[in-house]
Scaffold this motif. Sequence first.
Motif, PDB file in Angstrom:
ATOM      1  N   ALA A  24       0.309  -1.576   0.277  1.00  0.00           N
ATOM      2  CA  ALA A  24      -0.003  -0.025   0.000  1.00  0.00           C
ATOM      3  C   ALA A  24       0.741   1.446  -0.090  1.00  0.00           C
ATOM      4  CB  ALA A  24      -1.284   0.180   1.505  1.00  0.00           C
ATOM      5  N   THR A  25       2.335   0.930   0.463  1.00  0.00           N
ATOM      6  CA  THR A  25       2.700   2.753   0.770  1.00  0.00           C
ATOM      7  C   THR A  25       4.246   2.325   0.093  1.00  0.00           C
ATOM      8  OG1 THR A  25       4.361   1.880   2.623  1.00  0.00           O
ATOM      9  CG2 THR A  25       1.938   3.257   3.018  1.00  0.00           C
ATOM     10  N   ALA A  26       4.469   1.580  -1.115  1.00  0.00           N
ATOM     11  CA  ALA A  26       5.911   1.300  -1.821  1.00  0.00           C
ATOM     12  C   ALA A  26       5.538   2.612  -2.325  1.00  0.00           C
ATOM     13  CB  ALA A  26       5.771   0.041  -2.621  1.00  0.00           C
ATOM     14  N   ASP A  27       4.975   3.518  -3.140  1.00  0.00           N
ATOM     15  CA  ASP A  27       5.110   5.139  -4.486  1.00  0.00           C
ATOM     16  C   ASP A  27       6.057   5.587  -2.468  1.00  0.00           C
ATOM     17  OD1 ASP A  27       3.042   4.848  -2.356  1.00  0.00           O
ATOM     18  OD2 ASP A  27       1.836   6.082  -3.594  1.00  0.00           O
ATOM     19  N   CYS A  28       6.191   5.775  -1.124  1.00  0.00           N
ATOM     20  CA  CYS A  28       6.806   6.456  -0.229  1.00  0.00           C
ATOM     21  C   CYS A  28       8.370   5.911  -0.109  1.00  0.00           C
ATOM     22  CB  CYS A  28       5.684   6.468   0.728  1.00  0.00           C
ATOM     23  SG  CYS A  28       6.996   7.798   1.710  1.00  0.00           S
ATOM     24  N   PRO A  29       8.936   6.350  -0.395  1.00  0.00           N
ATOM     25  CA  PRO A  29      10.224   5.932  -0.105  1.00  0.00           C
ATOM     26  C   PRO A  29      10.885   5.797   1.599  1.00  0.00           C
ATOM     27  CG  PRO A  29      10.787   7.389  -1.692  1.00  0.00           C
ATOM     28  CD  PRO A  29       8.844   7.300  -1.534  1.00  0.00           C
ATOM     29  N   GLY A  30      10.286   6.649   2.202  1.00  0.00           N
ATOM     30  CA  GLY A  30      10.682   5.608   3.120  1.00  0.00           C
ATOM     31  C   GLY A  30       9.691   5.243   4.187  1.00  0.00           C
ATOM     32  N   ALA A  31       8.400   4.118   3.305  1.00  0.00           N
ATOM     33  CA  ALA A  31       8.023   4.033   4.389  1.00  0.00           C
ATOM     34  C   ALA A  31       8.603   2.745   3.853  1.00  0.00           C
ATOM     35  CB  ALA A  31       6.481   3.534   3.904  1.00  0.00           C
ATOM     36  N   LEU A  32       8.962   2.348   2.350  1.00  0.00           N
ATOM     37  CA  LEU A  32       9.200   1.484   1.169  1.00  0.00           C
ATOM     38  C   LEU A  32      11.015   0.474   2.285  1.00  0.00           C
ATOM     39  CD1 LEU A  32       9.804  -0.967  -1.227  1.00  0.00           C
ATOM     40  CD2 LEU A  32      11.031   1.209  -2.299  1.00  0.00           C
ATOM     41  N   PHE A  33      11.582   1.953   2.493  1.00  0.00           N
ATOM     42  CA  PHE A  33      12.634   1.753   2.733  1.00  0.00           C
ATOM     43  C   PHE A  33      12.531   0.712   4.344  1.00  0.00           C
ATOM     44  CE2 PHE A  33      14.655   5.175   0.906  1.00  0.00           C
ATOM     45  CZ  PHE A  33      14.837   4.644   0.045  1.00  0.00           C
ATOM     46  N   THR A  34      11.842   1.753   5.017  1.00  0.00           N
ATOM     47  CA  THR A  34      11.482   0.651   6.530  1.00  0.00           C
ATOM     48  C   THR A  34      11.095  -0.508   6.788  1.00  0.00           C
ATOM     49  OG1 THR A  34      11.210   3.343   7.455  1.00  0.00           O
ATOM     50  CG2 THR A  34      10.474   1.190   9.149  1.00  0.00           C
ATOM     51  N   LEU A  35       9.851  -0.538   5.709  1.00  0.00           N
ATOM     52  CA  LEU A  35       9.729  -2.443   6.047  1.00  0.00           C
ATOM     53  C   LEU A  35      10.043  -3.303   5.409  1.00  0.00           C
ATOM     54  CD1 LEU A  35       5.549  -1.303   4.800  1.00  0.00           C
ATOM     55  CD2 LEU A  35       5.637  -1.714   7.436  1.00  0.00           C
ATOM     56  N   VAL A  36      10.755  -3.137   3.876  1.00  0.00           N
ATOM     57  CA  VAL A  36      11.475  -3.752   3.189  1.00  0.00           C
ATOM     58  C   VAL A  36      12.098  -3.821   5.076  1.00  0.00           C
ATOM     59  CG1 VAL A  36      13.431  -4.517   2.362  1.00  0.00           C
ATOM     60  CG2 VAL A  36      11.209  -2.909   1.422  1.00  0.00           C
ATOM     61  N   CYS A  37      13.812  -3.837   5.214  1.00  0.00           N
ATOM     62  CA  CYS A  37      13.145  -4.179   6.126  1.00  0.00           C
ATOM     63  C   CYS A  37      13.061  -4.989   7.655  1.00  0.00           C
ATOM     64  CB  CYS A  37      14.742  -3.074   7.140  1.00  0.00           C
ATOM     65  SG  CYS A  37      15.983  -3.198   8.451  1.00  0.00           S
ATOM     66  N   ILE A  38      12.305  -4.268   8.131  1.00  0.00           N
ATOM     67  CA  ILE A  38      11.146  -5.392   8.584  1.00  0.00           C
ATOM     68  C   ILE A  38      11.560  -6.304   7.897  1.00  0.00           C
ATOM     69  CG2 ILE A  38       8.950  -5.368   9.938  1.00  0.00           C
ATOM     70  CD1 ILE A  38       9.168  -1.934  10.408  1.00  0.00           C
ATOM     71  N   GLN A  39      10.104  -6.393   7.081  1.00  0.00           N
ATOM     72  CA  GLN A  39      10.176  -7.953   6.858  1.00  0.00           C
ATOM     73  C   GLN A  39      11.100  -9.150   5.976  1.00  0.00           C
ATOM     74  OE1 GLN A  39       6.885  -7.143   7.402  1.00  0.00           O
ATOM     75  NE2 GLN A  39       6.516  -8.152   5.068  1.00  0.00           N
ATOM     76  N   GLY A  40      12.739  -8.429   5.809  1.00  0.00           N
ATOM     77  CA  GLY A  40      13.235  -8.966   5.707  1.00  0.00           C
ATOM     78  C   GLY A  40      13.469  -9.615   7.545  1.00  0.00           C
ATOM     79  N   ALA A  41      12.983  -8.882   8.267  1.00  0.00           N
ATOM     80  CA  ALA A  41      13.785  -9.916   9.530  1.00  0.00           C
ATOM     81  C   ALA A  41      12.659 -10.722   9.924  1.00  0.00           C
ATOM     82  CB  ALA A  41      14.084  -8.625  10.555  1.00  0.00           C
ATOM     83  N   LEU A  42      11.078 -10.335   9.840  1.00  0.00           N
ATOM     84  CA  LEU A  42      10.015 -11.285  10.223  1.00  0.00           C
ATOM     85  C   LEU A  42       9.985 -12.844   9.370  1.00  0.00           C
ATOM     86  CD1 LEU A  42       7.080  -8.315  10.367  1.00  0.00           C
ATOM     87  CD2 LEU A  42       8.182 -10.115  12.154  1.00  0.00           C
ATOM     88  N   SER A  43      10.308 -12.146   7.832  1.00  0.00           N
ATOM     89  CA  SER A  43      10.351 -13.520   6.968  1.00  0.00           C
ATOM     90  C   SER A  43      10.993 -14.447   7.361  1.00  0.00           C
ATOM     91  CB  SER A  43      10.772 -12.987   5.306  1.00  0.00           C
ATOM     92  OG  SER A  43       9.332 -12.129   5.272  1.00  0.00           O
ATOM     93  N   PHE A  44      12.867 -14.193   7.601  1.00  0.00           N
ATOM     94  CA  PHE A  44      13.277 -15.190   8.033  1.00  0.00           C
ATOM     95  C   PHE A  44      13.654 -15.476   9.414  1.00  0.00           C
ATOM     96  CE2 PHE A  44      15.620 -14.389   4.539  1.00  0.00           C
ATOM     97  CZ  PHE A  44      16.707 -14.675   3.901  1.00  0.00           C
ATOM     98  N   ALA A  45      12.651 -14.770  10.205  1.00  0.00           N
ATOM     99  CA  ALA A  45      12.406 -15.768  11.665  1.00  0.00           C
ATOM    100  C   ALA A  45      11.452 -16.155  11.402  1.00  0.00           C
ATOM    101  CB  ALA A  45      11.639 -14.173  12.567  1.00  0.00           C
ATOM    102  N   VAL A  46      10.497 -16.139  10.912  1.00  0.00           N
ATOM    103  CA  VAL A  46       9.433 -17.074  10.860  1.00  0.00           C
ATOM    104  C   VAL A  46      10.244 -18.817   9.748  1.00  0.00           C
ATOM    105  CG1 VAL A  46       6.846 -17.696  10.074  1.00  0.00           C
ATOM    106  CG2 VAL A  46       7.488 -16.063  10.510  1.00  0.00           C
ATOM    107  N   GLY A  47       9.964 -17.755   9.229  1.00  0.00           N
ATOM    108  CA  GLY A  47      11.039 -19.150   7.750  1.00  0.00           C
ATOM    109  C   GLY A  47      12.251 -20.052   8.639  1.00  0.00           C
ATOM    110  N   SER A  48      13.006 -19.452   9.476  1.00  0.00           N
ATOM    111  CA  SER A  48      14.241 -20.475  10.031  1.00  0.00           C
ATOM    112  C   SER A  48      13.487 -21.511  10.692  1.00  0.00           C
ATOM    113  CB  SER A  48      15.023 -19.373  10.522  1.00  0.00           C
ATOM    114  OG  SER A  48      14.774 -19.169  11.590  1.00  0.00           O
ATOM    115  N   THR A  49      12.497 -20.460  11.801  1.00  0.00           N
ATOM    116  CA  THR A  49      11.456 -21.193  12.675  1.00  0.00           C
ATOM    117  C   THR A  49      11.021 -22.555  12.582  1.00  0.00           C
ATOM    118  OG1 THR A  49      11.478 -19.390  14.139  1.00  0.00           O
ATOM    119  CG2 THR A  49       9.859 -21.152  15.022  1.00  0.00           C
ATOM    120  N   VAL A  50      10.219 -22.693  11.036  1.00  0.00           N
ATOM    121  CA  VAL A  50       9.372 -23.136  10.305  1.00  0.00           C
ATOM    122  C   VAL A  50      10.293 -24.212   9.863  1.00  0.00           C
ATOM    123  CG1 VAL A  50       8.169 -24.315   8.791  1.00  0.00           C
ATOM    124  CG2 VAL A  50       7.440 -21.976   9.902  1.00  0.00           C
TER     125      VAL A  50
END
Length: 393
Positions: free
Chosen positions: A287-313
Motif C-alpha cells: 500500500a505504501t511502496a510509492d513512499c521511499p521512507g515507508a519502502l525502506f522501513t518496511l523492507v527491513c522489517i519484512q526481511g527480519a520477520l520473513s527469516f525469523a518465521v521461515g528459519s523457525t519452521v
Amino acid sequence: MPFALYLLALAIFAMGTSEFMLAGLVPDIAADLGVGLGATGLLTSAFAVGMVVGAPLMAGLARNWPMRSSLLGFLLLFLAAHIIGAVTDSFAFLVATRVVAAVANAGFLAVGLTAATSLVPAGNKGRALAVLLAGTAVATVAGVPGGALLGAVLGWRATFWAIAVLCLPVAAGVLAGIPERSRGTDTVARPHLSRELAQLRHPRLLAVMLLGALVNAATFGSFTFLAPLVTGTAGLAPLWVPVVLVLFGAGSFAGVTVAGRLSDSRAGTVIAVAGPLLCGGWFALAATADCPGALFTLVCIQGALSFAVGSTVITRVLYEAAEAPTMAGSYATAALNLGAAVGPVVAAFALDTGAGERGPVWLSGALVAVALLLAAKVRAVLTASPVPIAADG
C-alpha cells in the motif's frame, strides 16, 4: 559452535548470493537478452526447481560418500555453472546453467545441513541452522547488494564471474576444515534409505514442510521483484536497488539470529507473534511502496520477520524428520526451495495484473495469510517438544 560450521556458512554465503542476486539484476538481464521482466524472474524459479529436485536426489546419492569430497564436488560443479552462465548469450542456456548450479547447491546444502546437525548437541539444531542461514542472510546484506552494484557498474555478467571467484577460497576452506569421513560411518545404525524416504508420508512432517514453503514463496515472490518496485513504483534511480537489498538483508540477519535462539524451544511463540506481523507487513508495503521512507522501513522489517518465521519452521522440519538422519537436510532444503520456485512464478503473473509492481507484494501477504491458517491447524506440531535428530556420524 564448531569452526567447521562457520566454514559451511561461508559456502552458503556464496551460494546464497548466487540464488538471490537476480533480484537486483532482473532489468539488466531482461534488456541484454531481449526477454520480459516476468520471464527473467523465472530464472529464480529455475534455480529453485533445481534445488527442490536436487536436494533429495543428491542427498540420497551422497549419503555414503566421504563428506569432504561430497561438499567439494558439489562446490566445483557450482563454480563451473557460473563460468558458463557468465559467457552465454542464450537465455535458454542461462536457465539451464541455473538449474545445474541449483542441483549443486542443493547437494551441498543437503549434505551441509546434515553435517551441521551432527556437529552440535541434540538440543541445538535451531542454533546450528541459524549459523548456516546467517550465511544466507549475510548474502542478502552484502553479497546481493554488492552483486547488484557490480552489475550496475560492469554489467550483470560480472556478478557471475564474481561468484565463481568467490568459490575458490571456499573450496580451500572445505579442504582444510571439513573431515574426510564417510557420512555412513557412525556409531548409530542408520535407517535404510527406503525408511528415511517413508518419513515423507507422515502428515506432521508434510505439514511443516508446506508451511515453510508458503512462507518462503511469499519471501521470494516479493524479493525477486524488489528492483522493479524500487525503480517503478517508488520512482527511484537504479542505484537505490542495492540500498533496498541491504536493508532487507540487514533485517533478515537480525531475524534469523534472534529466531535461532528461540526456534528449538519456542517455535510456536515465534510463529504466533511474528507470523501475523509478517502478513500485515506485506500488505502495508504494497500500500505504501510509492513512499521511499515507508519502502525502506518496511523492507527491513519484512526481511527480519520473513527469516525469523521461515528459519523457525525449517527447524521444525529437521526435528520432524528425526528418523531420517541422512535425508533430513534435504527435506528442509526442498521445503525452502519449493516456496522459492513457486513464489516468483505466481508473482510474475501478479506483476502483469492491474496491481503492476505492487502485485507480487500483495500476493506475498495472501500467501502468509494462508500459511497462518495452516499454522493454526497444526499448532500442536509447532509447540511440541522437539525430538532430537539422530546423529549421523
